[in-house]
Design an enzyme around this catalytic site. Structure first.
Site, PDB file in Angstrom:
ATOM      1  N   HIS A 105      -9.131  -4.372  -7.163  1.00  0.00           N
ATOM      2  CA  HIS A 105      -9.819  -4.111  -5.895  1.00  0.00           C
ATOM      3  C   HIS A 105      -9.312  -2.827  -5.230  1.00  0.00           C
ATOM      4  O   HIS A 105      -8.251  -2.300  -5.570  1.00  0.00           O
ATOM      5  CB  HIS A 105      -9.639  -5.293  -4.930  1.00  0.00           C
ATOM      6  CG  HIS A 105      -8.211  -5.525  -4.543  1.00  0.00           C
ATOM      7  ND1 HIS A 105      -7.568  -4.770  -3.585  1.00  0.00           N
ATOM      8  CD2 HIS A 105      -7.305  -6.410  -5.000  1.00  0.00           C
ATOM      9  CE1 HIS A 105      -6.327  -5.184  -3.463  1.00  0.00           C
ATOM     10  NE2 HIS A 105      -6.133  -6.184  -4.322  1.00  0.00           N
ATOM     11  N   ASP A 113      -5.121  -2.945   4.165  1.00  0.00           N
ATOM     12  CA  ASP A 113      -4.014  -2.571   5.053  1.00  0.00           C
ATOM     13  C   ASP A 113      -2.679  -3.118   4.552  1.00  0.00           C
ATOM     14  O   ASP A 113      -1.641  -2.500   4.765  1.00  0.00           O
ATOM     15  CB  ASP A 113      -4.286  -3.042   6.487  1.00  0.00           C
ATOM     16  CG  ASP A 113      -5.350  -2.197   7.192  1.00  0.00           C
ATOM     17  OD1 ASP A 113      -5.634  -1.070   6.719  1.00  0.00           O
ATOM     18  OD2 ASP A 113      -5.902  -2.661   8.203  1.00  0.00           O
ATOM     19  N   TYR A 114      -2.707  -4.264   3.869  1.00  0.00           N
ATOM     20  CA  TYR A 114      -1.469  -4.787   3.286  1.00  0.00           C
ATOM     21  C   TYR A 114      -0.967  -3.868   2.173  1.00  0.00           C
ATOM     22  O   TYR A 114       0.233  -3.627   2.064  1.00  0.00           O
ATOM     23  CB  TYR A 114      -1.684  -6.198   2.739  1.00  0.00           C
ATOM     24  CG  TYR A 114      -1.396  -7.319   3.723  1.00  0.00           C
ATOM     25  CD1 TYR A 114      -1.661  -7.191   5.075  1.00  0.00           C
ATOM     26  CD2 TYR A 114      -0.869  -8.518   3.278  1.00  0.00           C
ATOM     27  CE1 TYR A 114      -1.404  -8.228   5.955  1.00  0.00           C
ATOM     28  CE2 TYR A 114      -0.606  -9.560   4.153  1.00  0.00           C
ATOM     29  CZ  TYR A 114      -0.880  -9.416   5.489  1.00  0.00           C
ATOM     30  OH  TYR A 114      -0.620 -10.442   6.353  1.00  0.00           O
ATOM     31  N   GLY A 124      -1.162 -11.717  -2.172  1.00  0.00           N
ATOM     32  CA  GLY A 124      -1.406 -12.998  -2.818  1.00  0.00           C
ATOM     33  C   GLY A 124      -2.753 -13.583  -2.450  1.00  0.00           C
ATOM     34  O   GLY A 124      -3.777 -12.907  -2.504  1.00  0.00           O
ATOM     35  N   ARG A 180     -11.753  -8.891  -0.848  1.00  0.00           N
ATOM     36  CA  ARG A 180     -11.430  -7.527  -1.278  1.00  0.00           C
ATOM     37  C   ARG A 180     -11.863  -7.269  -2.715  1.00  0.00           C
ATOM     38  O   ARG A 180     -12.267  -6.159  -3.054  1.00  0.00           O
ATOM     39  CB  ARG A 180      -9.941  -7.243  -1.088  1.00  0.00           C
ATOM     40  CG  ARG A 180      -8.967  -8.133  -1.841  1.00  0.00           C
ATOM     41  CD  ARG A 180      -7.529  -7.879  -1.381  1.00  0.00           C
ATOM     42  NE  ARG A 180      -6.533  -8.662  -2.084  1.00  0.00           N
ATOM     43  CZ  ARG A 180      -6.041  -9.822  -1.704  1.00  0.00           C
ATOM     44  NH1 ARG A 180      -6.478 -10.398  -0.580  1.00  0.00           N
ATOM     45  NH2 ARG A 180      -5.104 -10.423  -2.408  1.00  0.00           N
ATOM     46  N   GLU A 185      -5.791 -13.661  -6.973  1.00  0.00           N
ATOM     47  CA  GLU A 185      -4.444 -13.104  -7.156  1.00  0.00           C
ATOM     48  C   GLU A 185      -3.429 -14.226  -7.359  1.00  0.00           C
ATOM     49  O   GLU A 185      -3.660 -15.371  -6.975  1.00  0.00           O
ATOM     50  CB  GLU A 185      -4.063 -12.267  -5.920  1.00  0.00           C
ATOM     51  CG  GLU A 185      -2.672 -11.654  -5.922  1.00  0.00           C
ATOM     52  CD  GLU A 185      -2.385 -10.686  -7.064  1.00  0.00           C
ATOM     53  OE1 GLU A 185      -2.314 -11.149  -8.228  1.00  0.00           O
ATOM     54  OE2 GLU A 185      -2.210  -9.490  -6.794  1.00  0.00           O
ATOM     55  N   LYS A 186      -2.314 -13.869  -7.967  1.00  0.00           N
ATOM     56  CA  LYS A 186      -1.199 -14.804  -8.079  1.00  0.00           C
ATOM     57  C   LYS A 186      -0.865 -15.330  -6.692  1.00  0.00           C
ATOM     58  O   LYS A 186      -0.941 -14.589  -5.719  1.00  0.00           O
ATOM     59  CB  LYS A 186       0.047 -14.051  -8.563  1.00  0.00           C
ATOM     60  CG  LYS A 186       0.291 -14.017 -10.010  1.00  0.00           C
ATOM     61  CD  LYS A 186       1.567 -13.260 -10.312  1.00  0.00           C
ATOM     62  CE  LYS A 186       2.771 -13.937  -9.722  1.00  0.00           C
ATOM     63  NZ  LYS A 186       4.045 -13.420 -10.210  1.00  0.00           N
ATOM     64  N   TYR A 198       1.819 -15.970  -4.153  1.00  0.00           N
ATOM     65  CA  TYR A 198       3.190 -15.526  -3.926  1.00  0.00           C
ATOM     66  C   TYR A 198       3.940 -16.470  -2.992  1.00  0.00           C
ATOM     67  O   TYR A 198       5.022 -16.145  -2.519  1.00  0.00           O
ATOM     68  CB  TYR A 198       3.201 -14.084  -3.404  1.00  0.00           C
ATOM     69  CG  TYR A 198       2.857 -13.096  -4.498  1.00  0.00           C
ATOM     70  CD1 TYR A 198       3.835 -12.604  -5.350  1.00  0.00           C
ATOM     71  CD2 TYR A 198       1.555 -12.692  -4.703  1.00  0.00           C
ATOM     72  CE1 TYR A 198       3.527 -11.719  -6.367  1.00  0.00           C
ATOM     73  CE2 TYR A 198       1.224 -11.805  -5.720  1.00  0.00           C
ATOM     74  CZ  TYR A 198       2.216 -11.326  -6.545  1.00  0.00           C
ATOM     75  OH  TYR A 198       1.900 -10.455  -7.560  1.00  0.00           O
TER      76      TYR A 198
END
Length: 187
Positions: free
Chosen positions: A8, A12-13, A21, A57, A87-88, A90
């Site tokens: 993706h 902002d992260y 995650g 995203r 996503e994994k 976290y």
């Protein structure tokens, strides 16, 4: 089956070097721009089916890529969401800085996070299922950097370090239902 595996666009992260995650952080302005520009990376491919993670995203990036690939056929495709491309997880690291995440891993603290092997297994399961449906086709799968790294590394396709998979990078793989062959990496 040919797989176009993409990450993706920026959020902002990503920009703030925070772990995302499963957090559903949207694309920022740069991420939208990247997604549109990434359409050029799939020019020349007639995608048969498009998939994305269930997170916005990844879905939005897939849509931008298809709509900006200079192919009317691609722009007509529906993007199918699949939770195996998320996503994994976290765990307790979601939302923290990369620095804190790295320090925690060094100290052996997992904080409930999903292992690379677990993440890789669910991606492989997804591709095995899709191979039965799209054996001689080209599929687009837009997901996440940590997930792509885990999958490529754990399945012995290519050893990939953390932070290597860049926003909107594309890797091309062929899959015969048994073996993955890496054609292009992180372009």
């Amino acid at each position: 089956m040919r797989i176009i595996l993409a990450r993706h666009g920026e959020t902002d992260y990503n920009k703030g070097k925070k772990v995302q995650g499963h957090s559903d952080i949207p694309l920022n302005k740069e991420g939208i721009k990247q997604g549109k520009e990434a359409g050029k990376k799939i020019e020349g491919y007639k995608i048969d089916t498009a998939y994305s993670s269930t997170l916005g995203r990844a879905f939005d990036t897939a849509r931008y890529m298809l709509d900006n690939s200079n192919s009317e056929d691609n722009s007509k495709l529906k993007v199918n969401k699949d939770k195996r491309l998320i996503e994994k997880s976290y765990g307790g690291y979601e939302g923290v800085s990369f620095k804190e995440y790295s320090a925690g891993l060094t100290a052996g603290e997992l904080r409930g996070m999903e292992t690379d092997a677990e993440a890789a297994d669910r991606v492989e399961e997804f591709f095995k299922e899709k191979h039965k449906e799209h054996q001689d086709e080209i599929i687009l799968a837009v997901c996440h950097g940590g997930l792509i790294r885990s999958f490529l590394t754990e399945k012995g396709i290519k050893k990939v370090g953390r932070g290597t998979i860049i926003n909107t990078s594309v890797s091309i793989l062929d899959y015969d239902g048994e073996n993955f062959t890496l054609i292009e990496f992180n372009k």
